[in-house]
Design an enzyme around this catalytic site. Structure first.
Site, PDB file in Angstrom:
ATOM      1  CE  LYS A 120       5.352   2.013  -4.200  1.00 28.63           C
ATOM      2  NZ  LYS A 120       4.373   2.127  -3.158  1.00 28.63           N
TER       3      LYS A 120
HETATM    4  C1  LIG Z   1      11.047   1.524  -2.536  1.00 28.72           C
HETATM    5  C2  LIG Z   1       9.905   1.405  -1.596  1.00 28.72           C
HETATM    6  N1  LIG Z   1       9.993   0.546  -0.586  1.00 28.72           N
HETATM    7  C3  LIG Z   1       8.989   0.404   0.293  1.00 28.72           C
HETATM    8  C4  LIG Z   1       7.839   1.153   0.203  1.00 28.72           C
HETATM    9  C5  LIG Z   1       6.744   0.914   1.201  1.00 28.72           C
HETATM   10  O1  LIG Z   1       5.720   0.171   0.629  1.00 28.72           O
HETATM   11  P1  LIG Z   1       4.226   0.312   1.193  1.00 28.72           P
HETATM   12  O2  LIG Z   1       3.875   1.749   1.028  1.00 28.72           O
HETATM   13  O3  LIG Z   1       3.409  -0.559   0.322  1.00 28.72           O
HETATM   14  O4  LIG Z   1       4.281  -0.086   2.608  1.00 28.72           O
HETATM   15  C6  LIG Z   1       7.707   2.067  -0.842  1.00 28.72           C
HETATM   16  C7  LIG Z   1       6.516   2.926  -1.021  1.00 28.72           C
HETATM   17  O5  LIG Z   1       5.437   2.590  -0.942  1.00 28.72           O
HETATM   18  C8  LIG Z   1       8.741   2.169  -1.784  1.00 28.72           C
HETATM   19  O6  LIG Z   1       8.618   2.984  -2.816  1.00 28.72           O
HETATM   20  N1  LIG Z   2       6.086   4.817  -1.279  1.00 24.39           N
HETATM   21  C1  LIG Z   2       4.997   5.175  -2.100  1.00 24.39           C
HETATM   22  C2  LIG Z   2       3.959   5.945  -1.362  1.00 24.39           C
HETATM   23  C3  LIG Z   2       2.600   5.733  -1.949  1.00 24.39           C
HETATM   24  O1  LIG Z   2       2.196   4.447  -1.638  1.00 24.39           O
HETATM   25  P1  LIG Z   2       1.081   3.635  -2.391  1.00 24.39           P
HETATM   26  O2  LIG Z   2       1.593   2.238  -2.384  1.00 24.39           O
HETATM   27  O3  LIG Z   2      -0.154   3.813  -1.623  1.00 24.39           O
HETATM   28  O4  LIG Z   2       0.942   4.150  -3.777  1.00 24.39           O
HETATM   29  C4  LIG Z   2       5.535   5.890  -3.332  1.00 24.39           C
HETATM   30  O5  LIG Z   2       6.617   5.532  -3.764  1.00 24.39           O
HETATM   31  O6  LIG Z   2       4.919   6.767  -3.856  1.00 24.39           O
END
Ligand SMILES: Cc1ncc(COP(=O)(O)O)c(C=O)c1O
Ligand SMILES: N[C@@H](CCOP(=O)(O)O)C(=O)O
Length: 473
Positions: A120
């Site tokens: 993120k």
């Molecule tokens: C560690 C981790 N892996 C995978 C995901 C999944 O990613 P996305 O929500 O972009 O599919 C998330 C949350 O979004 C996450 O925090």
């Molecule tokens: N896995 C995410 C969930 C939110 O997803 P986002 O990519 O739309 O912000 C988290 O860790 O909060």
């Protein structure tokens, strides 16, 4: 560069089209849809060849610039990007997103060397800086609202905490994130940071965020509400870059690459889909899910149906309904906003959705999917460690498992996105029979730090009253 919404019809699109700053400074579009570029910037094979060898920040500038469409001057944009991906102040690895080989043609791309140890940071370091810059230039302030299953929250707080233009409110599901994840959020005691533990699950938090964007009458007059979740297009834009980065290292544009992506809200893998749309030769995108497998069921059987949420050892992917899936459906339906709006209404009313067979078959040619339960996650962590010495976090493990289970072309390089550092998920690591690593130096006292957060019921009026009361603007 113009942006349209996934729910407007073709004729309306022209009138509705927005520029980058408008899209950056919002969440959902007023028709309830999500913003997407009207057209994607295109990179020819030769353009892509020219990108070889660029350091991460320079690559990021080249990829991101066309999406900004001149709405931030080039020098400023370059500076914001350089600061976001600085290897002295922001990311702790010189390569920013290093590749680690785990098999003859299999690689892990480590996306956890940012300040909060999850992928993120790639988007939220930049988003925080973009918001601060644009709002300060306009002399405006904003409320940032986000929902997190554990990682977006701390990365968003880290990206926004130093901005005087922002008050940030992050909702996490009460007692459903790991202790490290919670403390990364709740130990930031800055005046503009508000953490709320909601007595519900991530989908409840996400639903309240979306309802707040859809009807903003709870806000004081002239208050701007901005999203930090991947409903904000700028999140996706920033995440496109690391697909280019990995692919270039492994032979693009002269070789196709496959990516296996631990998936929850469908933002990360959607960024890969966008990279492909821009010309990057991506052969396959693998959707790796945990037991919350709505996306796996869609790609396997065209069965997109809400089921009871399960709490797993990969809690950040404990998501029932994936926001960005709407962006893919929009393309799948020939970018027809009316058809998409109808499909979403059906889903809203019945909790299930089936795509037209021909469209589904077409999109299925690009995606593969695989579901891994907690047992599979732990055995994959243990096996990978035994065979290669590499310690993967439980989310990354679902991506590794997917490659083991699927029969992808042996000669295609395959990259698993390592979305978080294993130190954030000691429970899974220990259940795999391994020892959790120690916290990195900048977080070594995390478990002793003072925490501050409020616990609220899963109740929209209560949440909105809280936001009104706590906001400084
Ligand atoms: C560690 C981790 N892996 C995978 C995901 C999944 O990613 P996305 O929500 O972009 O599919 C998330 C949350 O979004 C996450 O925090
Ligand atoms: N896995 C995410 C969930 C939110 O997803 P986002 O990519 O739309 O912000 C988290 O860790 O909060």
């Amino acid at each position: 560069m113009k942006y349209i919404t996934t729910r407007s019809s073709t004729s309306e699109m022209k009138g509705e089209a927005k520029g980058f700053q408008d899209v950056l400074l919002t969440g959902l579009a007023s028709d309830g849809g999500l913003y997407v570029p009207a057209e994607l910037p295109q990179f020819s094979k030769e353009d892509i060849r020219q990108l070889r060898g660029l350091p991460y920040n320079e690559l990021a500038y080249t990829i991101i610039k066309p999406f900004v469409g001149g709405e931030i001057d080039d020098a400023t944009l370059k500076q914001l990007i350089d600061d976001s991906y600085s290897t002295t102040d922001t990311f702790s690895h010189n390569a920013v997103a290093p590749l680690h080989q785990i098999g003859s043609n299999e690689w892990i791309m480590e996306l956890f060397h940012g300040p909060t140890l999850a992928f993120k940071d790639f988007a939220l370091q930049l988003l925080g800086r973009l918001l601060n810059h644009v709002l300060t230039e306009r002399g405006e302030k904003a409320i940032v609202l986000g929902a997190t299953s554990g990682d977006t929250g701390s990365a968003a707080i880290e990206g926004c905490r130093h901005s005087d233009a922002l008050d940030i409110f992050i909702l996490h599901p009460y007692q459903r994130v790991s202790e490290v994840q919670r403390r990364q959020m709740t130990s930031v005691l800055a005046d503009n940071v508000n953490n709320i533990a909601v007595k519900g699950n991530f989908d409840d938090c996400q639903a309240m965020v979306k309802q707040s964007f859809a009807n903003q009458s709870f806000l004081p007059d002239n208050t701007r509400l901005v999203a930090v979740n991947s409903i904000n297009w700028a999140r996706i834009m920033a995440q496109v870059v690391y697909y280019f980065y990995a692919a270039l290292l492994l032979g693009a544009p002269d070789r196709e690459i496959a990516f296996s992506v631990p998936t929850g809200n469908f933002g990360d893998i959607f960024a890969g889909y966008i990279a492909r749309g821009m010309g990057l030769p991506i052969g396959k995108l693998v959707v790796a899910t945990n037991q919350n497998d709505i996306l796996h069921r869609f790609f396997k059987d065209n069965d997109y149906r809400k089921q009871q949420l399960e709490h797993t050892l990969s809690p950040s992917m404990d998501i029932m309904v994936s926001s960005n899936f709407e962006r893919l459906l929009f393309d799948m339906l020939g970018r027809d906003g009316n058809r998409l709006a109808q499909l979403m209404e059906t889903f809203q009313a019945t909790g299930k959705l089936q795509a037209p067979e021909a469209d589904w078959l077409e999109i299925k040619a690009l995606f593969e999917s695989c579901r891994t339960d907690d047992t599979g996650t732990c055995s994959t962590i243990a096996q990978l460690h035994r065979e290669t010495g590499y310690l993967a976090d439980p989310h990354t493990a679902t991506g590794v498992r997917a490659l083991q289970e699927l029969n992808l072309a042996p000669r295609t390089p395959k990259v698993v996105l390592a979305t978080a550092h294993p130190v954030k998920f000691p429970e899974a690591v220990e259940k795999a029979g391994l020892q959790s690593p120690s916290l990195p130096p900048h977080m070594s006292d995390l478990l002793q730090r003072e925490e501050r957060y409020s616990v609220l019921e899963n109740d929209l009026p209560e949440l909105q009253a809280f936001i009104r009361q706590q906001t400084r603007h």
